[in-house]
Design a protein around this motif. Structure first.
Motif: not given
Length: 285
Positions: A25-29, A36-37, A68-70, A277-281
């Motif tokens: 992806l481009p850097l800013l994305e 999101a992951a 903006d991504a938090g 890696l599970p999302r919870a971790a």
């Protein structure tokens, strides 16, 4: 290796390196993709390989993308030339490269401060044919003290990393003792005590070091840890390193910092390379 085991061992302190993952992806994305992951912390090599002092608009755009991504920026490299590529830092190279490094130091410090980033990584630089290594080492110490003062100004630590001889044959810091020795010299010369060892378990394993012994000896000097499996520098579980056990040893030894995921995704999307890696971790706590 089950990802849940590694997540437990690392006490959920993972930070995702956006200079080696999500590079499709481009850097800013990439910050938004990390969020999101399921990740809340990210780190970066210096993104502008040809420009130690990019235009303010470029810095502002990256800052906005992270905000903006938090996600929290937890680590940032100083200018180090072409990464990935043949360069391995600039601060010990006389002439233009050293000057570019020094011009970059305050830019990095100001950008890091604006995002609350508290760890700045300075790659030492390759040996240069025809230049006395002692001259390079003296220049490196001068520039590392300069960087340590900039880091101290924003309440950050200065990280000094060992790479590995097979992949970085001209880089002089290819063992934990060599890197920690420079940490000690910088702390003594600067009088600030904010230089720390960056313990990259992949690089150290490539150099043939006894990783449990490195952890035992240097955890109290370590400011950041990075991981990838070996061989291949792939995701945990693609090689033979007992990463869950090593991270567990680190935590038992008192390490409380972040663990940077700095592995190559291979020929698949980064999201797929993170399936171990599970999302919870993934969220740093």
């Amino acid at each position: 290796m089950p990802g849940s085991q590694l997540g437990t061992a690392a006490a959920q302190r993972f930070t995702l390196n956006l200079s080696i993952l999500f590079t499709e992806l481009p850097l800013l994305e990439r910050p938004a993709a990390a969020a999101a992951a399921g990740f809340t912390a990210v780190e970066l090599w210096w993104p502008w390989v040809d420009s130690p002092t990019p235009e303010p608009a470029e810095l502002d755009a990256l800052k906005r993308a992270i905000e903006d991504a938090g996600v929290q920026l937890t680590g940032l490299n100083f200018y180090a030339g072409r990464l990935p590529g043949p360069d391995r830092g600039a601060l010990s190279i006389p002439g233009a490269e050293s000057e570019r490094f020094r011009a970059n130091v305050e830019v990095v410090a100001d950008f890091a401060e604006s995002l609350g980033c508290k760890a700045l990584n300075a790659l030492y630089g390759n040996r240069v044919e025809g230049v006395d290594p002692a001259e390079q080492d003296a220049l490196a110490l001068e520039n590392l003290v300069f960087a340590a003062r900039a880091a101290d100004r924003i309440g950050a630590i200065l990280l000094i990393e060992a790479l590995n001889k097979p992949e970085s044959p001209l880089y002089p810091l290819v063992s934990a003792p060599a890197a920690v020795g420079i940490v000690d010299k910088v702390n003594q010369a600067a009088g600030l005590g904010n230089a720390r060892f960056l313990m990259d378990l992949y690089h150290l394993s490539m150099s043939g070091e006894d990783l449990p012994s490195v952890i035992e000896r240097y955890t109290d000097r370590t400011g950041h840890v990075q991981i990838a499996d070996n061989p291949g520098r792939g995701a945990p579980g693609t090689g033979t390193l007992p990463l869950a056990d090593l991270l567990d040893q680190l935590w038992k030894a008192g390490y409380e910092g972040f663990v940077g995921l700095e592995f190559k995704p291979g020929d698949r999307p980064s999201e797929e390379a993170l399936a171990w890696l599970p999302r919870a971790a993934r969220a740093a706590r």
